[in-house]
Enzyme design. Structure first.
Site, PDB file in Angstrom:
ATOM      1  N   HIS A 166      43.263  -3.389 117.724  1.00 42.84           N
ATOM      2  CA  HIS A 166      43.440  -2.699 119.083  1.00 42.84           C
ATOM      3  C   HIS A 166      44.809  -1.983 119.253  1.00 42.84           C
ATOM      4  O   HIS A 166      44.692  -0.980 120.008  1.00 42.84           O
ATOM      5  CB  HIS A 166      43.170  -3.704 120.059  1.00 42.84           C
ATOM      6  CG  HIS A 166      43.211  -3.125 121.394  1.00 42.84           C
ATOM      7  ND1 HIS A 166      42.276  -2.479 122.032  1.00 42.84           N
ATOM      8  CD2 HIS A 166      44.120  -2.921 122.546  1.00 42.84           C
ATOM      9  CE1 HIS A 166      42.587  -2.073 123.303  1.00 42.84           C
ATOM     10  NE2 HIS A 166      43.716  -2.471 123.389  1.00 42.84           N
ATOM     11  N   ASP A 167      45.675  -2.708 118.741  1.00 46.82           N
ATOM     12  CA  ASP A 167      47.006  -1.741 119.024  1.00 46.82           C
ATOM     13  C   ASP A 167      47.917  -1.748 117.564  1.00 46.82           C
ATOM     14  O   ASP A 167      48.883  -2.435 117.362  1.00 46.82           O
ATOM     15  CB  ASP A 167      47.783  -2.737 119.930  1.00 46.82           C
ATOM     16  CG  ASP A 167      49.046  -2.228 120.453  1.00 46.82           C
ATOM     17  OD1 ASP A 167      49.440  -0.981 120.339  1.00 46.82           O
ATOM     18  OD2 ASP A 167      50.107  -2.782 120.912  1.00 46.82           O
ATOM     19  N   LEU A 168      47.190  -1.091 116.704  1.00 51.73           N
ATOM     20  CA  LEU A 168      47.977  -0.756 115.457  1.00 51.73           C
ATOM     21  C   LEU A 168      48.789   0.217 115.643  1.00 51.73           C
ATOM     22  O   LEU A 168      48.991   1.540 115.650  1.00 51.73           O
ATOM     23  CB  LEU A 168      46.740   0.060 114.588  1.00 51.73           C
ATOM     24  CG  LEU A 168      47.252   0.076 113.093  1.00 51.73           C
ATOM     25  CD1 LEU A 168      47.656  -1.471 112.475  1.00 51.73           C
ATOM     26  CD2 LEU A 168      46.125   0.808 112.208  1.00 51.73           C
TER      27      LEU A 168
END
Length: 240
Positions: A166-168
């Site tokens: 989700h938060d690469l």
């Protein structure tokens, strides 16, 4: 393969890896319990603590909201069932990925304290030994073409098993002293079908690199280095 047990005591619910924390209880999620065993801390949305337990090095994180919602609710989440709670989902996903041999930290325990329609939560996982996040490294030095290639390979190893991060961003990638690449922070991540999202996931990482280069003077990243990452990603994608 780790041994996972689910427990309850009053309003507290938790999952634990019995091989690492066989006696885990609600107190283990309170930093006061670890007094004398705290080895460090980092600050982001909240404070993350690094603690020692026998031969293990662990990371304790309390879940906090970000953005405008975070200013109102801070660490409160709406309860819609344990299986839907953020720590239980993150723990189970990490446990599955760890058992698949993916470059992610091993989960140790997940905790939910319910109060009516809301809950607060914590996660304990193993610390990645002798590692720095890539943002810290890029503030000090450049990465080699091979290292960028390895970053691409690590991301592809997750995408090949349909893991959406989700938060690469560059802060959630780490490199240890053996130059192995790791991915961290799997809150709100999931197994996802299809492939269209994979390019979007990579684009998010590239945006974070561009942003850091603009805001951090002397940042050691150049646009052309992205090609080495892409080659590593495509290489691993073809051999999945």
């Amino acid at each position: 393969m780790s041994s996972v047990k689910q427990c309850r005591a009053g309003s507290h619910h938790w999952l634990m890896d019995t091989e690492i924390l066989p006696d885990c209880g609600p107190a283990h999620f309170d930093i006061g319990f670890w007094h004398g065993n705290i080895t460090g801390q980092s600050h982001g949305r909240g404070t993350t603590y690094f603690v020692s337990h026998q031969e293990h090095r662990l990371v304790l994180r309390h879940y906090r909201r970000g953005g405008l919602v975070g200013k109102l609710l801070d660490d409160q989440y709406f309860f819609t069932g344990l299986k839907n709670s953020r720590p239980f989902q993150e723990f189970r996903l990490l446990n599955w990925m760890h058992n698949q041999g993916l470059p992610v930290p091993r989960p140790v325990a997940a905790h939910v304290q319910r109060c009516g329609l809301i809950y607060r939560a914590d996660l304990i996982q193993q610390q990645i030994e002798n590692a720095q996040d890539l943002h810290q490294l890029l503030c000090q030095q450049s990465l080699s073409e091979q290292q960028w290639f390895d970053v691409g390979c690590a991301i592809a190893s997750l995408h090949n098993l349909q893991i959406y991060h989700h938060d690469l961003n560059i802060h959630n990638l780490m490199m240890d002293s053996q130059n192995r690449i790791w991915l961290i922070d799997f809150d709100r991540c999931q197994r996802r079908s299809g492939s269209a999202w994979k390019a979007q996931n990579l684009a998010r990482l590239k945006r974070s690199l561009s942003k850091e280069r603009q805001t951090s003077p002397g940042y050691f990243w150049q646009e052309q280095e992205w090609h080495a990452l892409q080659r590593g990603y495509q290489h691993s994608e073809h051999i999945k």
